[in-house]
Write a protein that holds these residues in place. Sequence first.
Motif, short mmCIF file in Angstrom:
data_model
loop_
_atom_site.label_atom_id
_atom_site.label_comp_id
_atom_site.label_asym_id
_atom_site.label_seq_id
_atom_site.Cartn_x
_atom_site.Cartn_y
_atom_site.Cartn_z
N SER A 1 0.87 -1.18 0.00
CA SER A 1 0.00 0.00 0.00
C SER A 1 0.90 1.22 0.00
N PHE A 2 0.49 2.23 -0.72
CA PHE A 2 1.28 3.46 -0.79
C PHE A 2 0.76 4.44 0.24
N ASP A 3 1.61 4.84 1.15
CA ASP A 3 1.25 5.82 2.18
C ASP A 3 1.59 7.21 1.65
N LYS A 4 0.56 7.96 1.26
CA LYS A 4 0.77 9.28 0.67
C LYS A 4 1.41 10.26 1.65
N CYS A 5 1.05 10.13 2.93
CA CYS A 5 1.60 11.05 3.94
C CYS A 5 3.11 10.86 4.10
N LYS A 6 3.55 9.62 4.07
CA LYS A 6 4.97 9.33 4.29
C LYS A 6 5.74 9.13 2.98
N ASP A 7 5.02 9.10 1.85
CA ASP A 7 5.61 8.95 0.53
C ASP A 7 6.46 7.69 0.39
N TYR A 8 5.93 6.55 0.83
CA TYR A 8 6.62 5.28 0.62
C TYR A 8 5.61 4.13 0.62
N TYR A 9 6.07 2.98 0.10
CA TYR A 9 5.23 1.79 0.08
C TYR A 9 5.38 1.02 1.38
N ASP A 10 4.28 0.54 1.87
CA ASP A 10 4.24 -0.27 3.09
C ASP A 10 3.86 -1.68 2.67
N TYR A 11 4.48 -2.69 3.26
CA TYR A 11 4.21 -4.08 2.88
C TYR A 11 3.69 -4.86 4.09
N HIS A 12 2.74 -5.76 3.83
CA HIS A 12 2.13 -6.57 4.88
C HIS A 12 1.98 -7.99 4.35
N GLU A 13 2.20 -8.98 5.22
CA GLU A 13 1.97 -10.37 4.85
C GLU A 13 0.74 -10.86 5.56
N ILE A 14 -0.21 -11.40 4.80
CA ILE A 14 -1.48 -11.83 5.36
C ILE A 14 -1.76 -13.26 4.89
N THR A 15 -2.09 -14.13 5.84
CA THR A 15 -2.44 -15.50 5.46
C THR A 15 -3.90 -15.53 5.01
N GLU A 16 -4.17 -16.43 4.09
CA GLU A 16 -5.53 -16.56 3.59
C GLU A 16 -6.48 -16.98 4.71
N ARG A 17 -5.96 -17.74 5.68
CA ARG A 17 -6.80 -18.21 6.79
C ARG A 17 -7.28 -17.06 7.67
N SER A 18 -6.61 -15.92 7.64
CA SER A 18 -7.04 -14.79 8.46
C SER A 18 -8.38 -14.23 7.98
N ASN A 19 -8.72 -14.52 6.73
CA ASN A 19 -10.00 -14.10 6.15
C ASN A 19 -10.21 -12.59 6.27
N THR A 20 -9.17 -11.82 5.98
CA THR A 20 -9.28 -10.36 6.05
C THR A 20 -9.06 -9.67 4.71
N LEU A 21 -8.82 -10.44 3.65
CA LEU A 21 -8.64 -9.87 2.30
C LEU A 21 -9.85 -10.21 1.44
N PHE A 22 -10.29 -9.21 0.68
CA PHE A 22 -11.47 -9.40 -0.16
C PHE A 22 -11.24 -8.76 -1.53
N ALA A 23 -11.91 -9.31 -2.53
CA ALA A 23 -11.75 -8.83 -3.91
C ALA A 23 -12.50 -7.54 -4.17
N THR A 24 -13.58 -7.31 -3.44
CA THR A 24 -14.36 -6.09 -3.65
C THR A 24 -14.59 -5.37 -2.32
N GLU A 25 -14.83 -4.09 -2.42
CA GLU A 25 -15.12 -3.29 -1.24
C GLU A 25 -16.43 -3.75 -0.59
N GLU A 26 -17.41 -4.10 -1.43
CA GLU A 26 -18.70 -4.55 -0.90
C GLU A 26 -18.56 -5.84 -0.09
N GLU A 27 -17.73 -6.79 -0.56
CA GLU A 27 -17.49 -8.03 0.19
C GLU A 27 -16.86 -7.71 1.55
N ALA A 28 -15.90 -6.80 1.56
CA ALA A 28 -15.23 -6.42 2.81
C ALA A 28 -16.21 -5.76 3.77
N LYS A 29 -17.05 -4.87 3.27
CA LYS A 29 -18.04 -4.20 4.12
C LYS A 29 -19.06 -5.19 4.68
N LYS A 30 -19.44 -6.16 3.86
CA LYS A 30 -20.39 -7.19 4.31
C LYS A 30 -19.78 -8.00 5.46
#
Length: 135
Positions: free
Chosen positions: A91-120
């Motif tokens: 993700s690009f942090d505009k305030c700090k002007d750099y890219y931030d990286y995160h590792e997320i396992t699929e089992r955490s179930n926190t990544l979604f393909a659409t904004e609507e899926e995430a909101k649901k």
Amino acid sequence: MKSNIITPKFKIDQRVYWIVNNWTEKKCTLCKGTGKVLLKHRKYDCPKCGGEGVLTGDDFVRQIYKSECRVVSISSYQDNKIMGITYKISSFDKCKDYYDYHEITERSNTLFATEEEAKKEIRRLNALDHEKKSI
């Protein structure tokens, strides 16, 4: 014979929506949210909030991560007999002007393909929390 192939839900460079837990914030009661206190006719950073004007609350709120996230790599893992996938997102942090990286396992179930899926999912999790608190 059981297959050891796992199919990722997302592709490289795909935009994803990441649900994160952030602590709530409340206005500092000492400086009334200004971040400054007046002492002997001089302004100083508030000692209670460190000049921020806000304090961390006692609860957290689920929300979609503030910056646009994209998948930059996908890897598989095996933990005991459980196989899974880890996504590295940027993700690009505009305030700090750099890219931030995160590792997320699929089992955490926190990544979604659409904004609507995430909101649901946020609504579903919040309803579960509300049920637990009312018991």
